[in-house]
Design an enzyme around this catalytic site. Structure first.
Site, short mmCIF file in Angstrom:
data_model
loop_
_atom_site.label_atom_id
_atom_site.label_comp_id
_atom_site.label_asym_id
_atom_site.label_seq_id
_atom_site.Cartn_x
_atom_site.Cartn_y
_atom_site.Cartn_z
N LYS A 45 -4.53 -4.80 17.06
CA LYS A 45 -3.23 -5.32 17.49
C LYS A 45 -2.72 -6.41 16.55
O LYS A 45 -1.52 -6.44 16.23
CB LYS A 45 -3.33 -5.84 18.92
CG LYS A 45 -3.59 -4.75 19.96
CD LYS A 45 -3.75 -5.31 21.35
CE LYS A 45 -2.45 -5.83 21.89
NZ LYS A 45 -2.59 -6.36 23.26
N LYS A 96 -12.18 -11.85 21.79
CA LYS A 96 -11.97 -11.73 23.23
C LYS A 96 -13.06 -12.51 23.94
O LYS A 96 -14.20 -12.58 23.49
CB LYS A 96 -12.00 -10.27 23.68
CG LYS A 96 -11.47 -10.03 25.09
CD LYS A 96 -9.98 -10.33 25.19
CE LYS A 96 -9.13 -9.32 24.46
NZ LYS A 96 -7.69 -9.49 24.71
#
Length: 419
Positions: free
Chosen positions: A100, A112
């Site tokens: 992304k 993350k």
């Protein structure tokens, strides 16, 4: 050149993500050496958080932070609070985040975080203590030029504020390391609208490339939670005919168009609406109904290869993650569907976090109009770049997104002499 072999791990989300990387690397023609270094994260930190509950007892929670790669700069990604996600899930999401950021042309690697908890079971003060505990265990890996945390799901502006305050005890220059903060403590304008602008921009670009008008479009929306209900309201207001919606219990369908205002008024806080009706369909039945546009707004993978073969939509936009994957593409290509992947459609919130970080680095505060203009321009440019690559290489948009991102990562590692 021989094709790169895929992962042999168990069939889970991480396995699927690695298979997607494999497909993209094979198409790009990179060597196995260049492939393998991106199959494992640069850093994976696992800690235990001993949370003192309001009743005086202590409960242990497991937490993670995964940084996929550091070749293009610091890493960036959200912190998830979820009771059933595990190490494989968070590692997969960090890899997807790298895709992304590449699609969005943000000079960051993917990361993350995960706190394995159910926020609904914790009080306000317990959530504060848990948020601060996470930072105390992770602060050495977090920083404005190391790893930037972003808001996501239950990690709202309040949670990010607690994390920012806690990190400031260890790092006085921590404002850029925590994004998603309120305006009053260094946040940015435009965050509340970022997801909506991202989806609307994607929708408009998709219709434009397919020479369609929204007010002449018949739409089915899978998922009627926060995102799905917003989309239903928006396309309805723009003149589209919403002929079907679904939630986790079933689906509603009317070929003449559903009463969206009534459904929005009656849905509960979990996005459930089908329980109010006797005559409902199975989700698989709704997917087989003819429509111009299918919007996938569910939080879990609900479209399997078998169901893909029955899809009767002309255009599919994957608004939320893991609805489809590159391993589904043989079925998709056979049906000649025009599919916009999640890694392209949902980059607006990632761009807004980058803009918040950028304003901190430059010592600026942009107006809401300036932020929205930047967001729309970046979204539009990303869409054009991916679309042009897909046409040039004769691949679908999801594969083009992976190829676009992975090529930039590999080239960055080459220039830095990391092979």
């Amino acid at each position: 050149m021989s094709k790169i072999k895929g992962s042999t791990e168990q069939n889970d989300v991480l396995f699927t993500t690695k298979e997607e990387f494999t497909i993209a690397f094979n198409k790009l023609g990179y060597t196995e050496k260049e492939y393998l270094q991106f199959m494992e994260p640069t850093r994976l930190v696992k800690v235990t958080l001993p949370l003192k509950l309001d009743d005086g007892s202590t409960r242990l929670y497991t937490a993670y932070r995964v940084q996929h790669h550091l070749y293009k700069g610091p890493t960036m990604g959200g912190v998830i609070c979820h009771p059933t996600y595990n190490e494989s899930d968070v590692e997969s999401l960090a890899m997807i985040m790298s895709i992304k950021t590449g699609v969005a042309n943000i000079p960051f690697g993917g990361a993350k975080g995960l706190i394995s908890c159910d926020p609904r079971e914790l009080s306000y003060r317990e959530m504060e203590r848990l948020s601060r505990l996470y930072i105390r265990r992770m602060y050495e890996t977090i920083g404005t030029s190391k790893d930037i945390l972003t808001s996501e799901g239950q990690a709202n502006t309040q949670m990010m504020s607690w994390m920012y305050d806690e990190l400031s005890y260890f790092d006085k220059e921590s404002a850029g390391a925590i994004t998603g903060k309120p305006l009053e403590i260094g946040g940015t304008y435009g965050r509340e609208k970022a997801a909506a602008i991202s989806i609307i921009t994607t929708l408009n670009e998709t219709l434009n490339y397919n020479k369609r008008e929204l007010n002449e479009t018949r739409v089915i929306i899978q998922g009627f939670g926060k995102v799905g209900s917003f989309l239903a309201q928006y396309v309805h207001q723009q003149g589209a005919t919403v002929i079907g919606v679904s939630d986790s219990y079933g689906a509603l369908y009317d070929e003449d168009g559903l009463d969206i205002d009534y459904l929005l008024d009656r849905r509960d806080s979990f996005g459930t609406v089908t329980k109010l009706f006797k005559n409902t369909l199975k989700i698989e039945e709704l997917q087989g109904k003819q429509c111009d546009l299918l919007l996938l707004a569910t939080e879990q993978q609900q479209v399997t290869p078998i169901q893909i073969e029955n899809l009767a939509a002309s255009i599919v936009i994957e608004v939320t993650n893991h609805s489809l994957s590159l391993t589904d593409m043989p079925s998709i290509n056979q049906n000649e569907l025009f599919i916009v992947p999640h890694v392209l459609a949902s980059i607006g919130t990632d761009i807004i976090s980058y803009l918040e970080w950028l304003q901190y680095k430059q010592g600026l505060r942009w107006s809401e109009a300036e932020v929205e203009q930047q967001l729309k321009q970046r979204m539009t440019q990303s869409y054009q770049d991916i679309y042009e690559l897909a046409i040039r290489r004769k691949v679908n948009l999801r594969l083009a997104s992976f190829m676009y991102s992975l090529r930039s990562i590999v080239e960055a590692s080459r220039f830095r002499g990391c092979h």
